[in-house]
Write an enzyme that holds these catalytic residues in place. Structure first.
Site, PDB file in Angstrom:
ATOM      1  N   SER A  89     -51.245  27.274  15.153  1.00 46.43           N
ATOM      2  CA  SER A  89     -50.790  28.383  14.301  1.00 46.43           C
ATOM      3  C   SER A  89     -49.666  29.187  14.957  1.00 46.43           C
ATOM      4  O   SER A  89     -49.527  29.205  16.178  1.00 46.43           O
ATOM      5  CB  SER A  89     -51.947  29.339  14.021  1.00 46.43           C
TER       6      SER A  89
HETATM    7  N1  SAH Z   1     -57.008  26.528  16.332  1.00 45.75           N
HETATM    8  C1  SAH Z   1     -56.068  25.446  16.525  1.00 45.75           C
HETATM    9  C2  SAH Z   1     -55.251  25.100  15.300  1.00 45.75           C
HETATM   10  C3  SAH Z   1     -56.085  24.587  14.214  1.00 45.75           C
HETATM   11  S1  SAH Z   1     -55.336  23.355  13.202  1.00 45.75           S
HETATM   12  C4  SAH Z   1     -55.153  25.704  17.701  1.00 45.75           C
HETATM   13  O1  SAH Z   1     -55.207  26.770  18.313  1.00 45.75           O
HETATM   14  O2  SAH Z   1     -54.373  24.801  18.032  1.00 45.75           O
HETATM   15  C5  SAH Z   1     -56.786  22.991  12.274  1.00 45.75           C
HETATM   16  C6  SAH Z   1     -57.718  22.019  12.959  1.00 45.75           C
HETATM   17  O3  SAH Z   1     -58.905  21.973  12.200  1.00 45.75           O
HETATM   18  C7  SAH Z   1     -57.156  20.594  12.989  1.00 45.75           C
HETATM   19  O4  SAH Z   1     -57.134  20.110  14.295  1.00 45.75           O
HETATM   20  C8  SAH Z   1     -58.158  19.819  12.120  1.00 45.75           C
HETATM   21  O5  SAH Z   1     -58.369  18.474  12.552  1.00 45.75           O
HETATM   22  C9  SAH Z   1     -59.410  20.655  12.247  1.00 45.75           C
HETATM   23  N2  SAH Z   1     -60.396  20.489  11.187  1.00 45.75           N
HETATM   24  C10 SAH Z   1     -60.188  20.279   9.858  1.00 45.75           C
HETATM   25  N3  SAH Z   1     -61.361  20.180   9.214  1.00 45.75           N
HETATM   26  C11 SAH Z   1     -62.338  20.327  10.158  1.00 45.75           C
HETATM   27  C12 SAH Z   1     -63.772  20.302  10.110  1.00 45.75           C
HETATM   28  N4  SAH Z   1     -64.440  20.090   8.975  1.00 45.75           N
HETATM   29  N5  SAH Z   1     -64.441  20.498  11.260  1.00 45.75           N
HETATM   30  C13 SAH Z   1     -63.795  20.703  12.445  1.00 45.75           C
HETATM   31  N6  SAH Z   1     -62.441  20.705  12.549  1.00 45.75           N
HETATM   32  C14 SAH Z   1     -61.724  20.521  11.412  1.00 45.75           C
END
Ligand code: SAH
Length: 236
Positions: A89
Site C-alpha cells: 500500500s
Molecule cells: N499488507 C501488505 C499489502 C497487502 S496486499 C503489505 O504491507 O505489503 C493484499 C494481500 O492480501 C495480498 O498479498 C493477497 O495475496 C492477500 N490476500 C488476499 N486474500 C487473502 C485471504 N483470503 N487471506 C489472506 N491473505 C489474502
C-alpha cells in the site's frame, strides 16, 4: 535520471554516538533521508499526528520489502507492485490504518494480507505481537524471510485463508485487513476482543476503510476514507 541514480540520490550518512559518548564509525543508511522526507511530506502534512506511528514509519526500511526493480521508488507517494499481481500500500494508507488502530504496547494484533510484510513490520514496532496471514504461500515465505532478516522476532507469518482468522490465538486486541472483502468476515468479528477495534477496507468496485468497534453492547461501524485495495480472495 536513471532508476538506480534516483535511489542513491537519497543517500545519507549518519554518525552515531555510542554509550561511551565517543563518535563511532559512520553507519550508512542509504534510505534514511528519503524515509524522513516521506514522513514529513506524505504523512505529517496530511494529518497523521500520532508520534509513535510517525516514529515507526521513519524506522521501518520500506525498500527492504519491495522487489529490486522498484526499490528506487520505495519512498514514493504510491502503492508498488510486489509480484503475483499484489501491491504494497501507499505509505499514507499504511500510516492512516495504523493510526486508526490506536495501538498499545501490550496488544496482540491479527493482520489479514501479509503481502510484503511491511505493514506487519510497522505494527511490530508498536505492539507486543503480530500474527499475520497470507493466502499466497510464496509471498508468505518471502515476507517471513524479510521480517527475520530485519530482526522482527514478534511477528508470526502463516500461509492460509484469512477469512477464517487464526482461532488458536484469538481474541485479538486489534485486527487489520489489508485486502478488501465485500463485507466484513464474521469469523474476524468473532475473534476480536471486547473493547477491540478492526480496520478494514470494505467493498468491491468502490471501497472505504471501515473502523469496527466491539463493546459489550455490540458492534458499531464507521466508514472513513475511500481506498483501492486488491480483493480479499477465497471467500468460503
Ligand atoms: N499488507 C501488505 C499489502 C497487502 S496486499 C503489505 O504491507 O505489503 C493484499 C494481500 O492480501 C495480498 O498479498 C493477497 O495475496 C492477500 N490476500 C488476499 N486474500 C487473502 C485471504 N483470503 N487471506 C489472506 N491473505 C489474502
Amino acid at each position: 535520471m536513471s532508476t538506480a541514480r534516483a535511489f542513491f540520490a537519497f543517500c545519507a550518512i549518519s554518525l552515531s554516538t555510542g554509550a561511551s559518548g565517543r563518535t563511532q564509525a559512520p553507519i550508512i543508511d542509504p534510505a534514511q533521508s528519503a524515509r524522513l522526507r516521506m514522513v514529513e511530506t506524505q504523512l505529517r502534512s496530511r494529518g497523521i499526528t500520532d508520534p509513535a506511528v510517525l516514529k515507526a514509519m521513519s524506522r521501518v526500511p520500506r525498500h527492504a520489502f519491495v522487489p529490486v526493480d522498484v526499490k528506487a521508488f520505495a519512498y514514493d507517494d504510491r502503492p508498488l507492485p510486489i509480484g503475483r499481481n499484489q501491491t504494497i500500500s501507499q505509505p499514507y494508507v499504511v500510516a492512516y490504518m495504523t493510526e486508526a488502530l490506536r495501538l498499545q504496547p501490550e496488544h496482540a494484533i491479527l493482520e489479514i494480507g501479509t503481502g510484503s510484510g511491511y505493514q506487519a513490520a510497522v505494527i511490530a514496532e508498536l505492539v507486543k505481537h503480530v500474527y499475520t496471514i497470507e493466502i499466497i504461500p510464496d509471498l508468505a515465505s518471502e515476507a517471513r524471510r524479510s521480517l527475520a532478516t530485519l530482526g522482527y522476532r514478534n511477528v508470526e507469518v502463516r500461509s492460509g485463508n484469512g477469512y477464517f482468522g487464526w482461532a488458536d490465538h484469538a481474541p485479538f486486541d486489534r485486527i487489520i485487513v489489508t485486502a478488501a472483502p465485500p463485507e466484513i468476515p464474521q469469523a474476524l468479528i468473532d475473534q476480536l476482543a471486547v473493547g477491540g477495534l478492526m480496520v478494514v477496507p470494505v467493498g468491491t468496485a468502490s471501497q472505504e476503510i471501515v473502523i469496527l468497534s466491539k463493546t459489550a453492547a455490540g458492534v458499531t461501524q464507521q466508514k472513513t476514507i475511500p481506498v483501492r485495495f486488491v480483493p480479499m480472495v477465497g471467500k468460503p
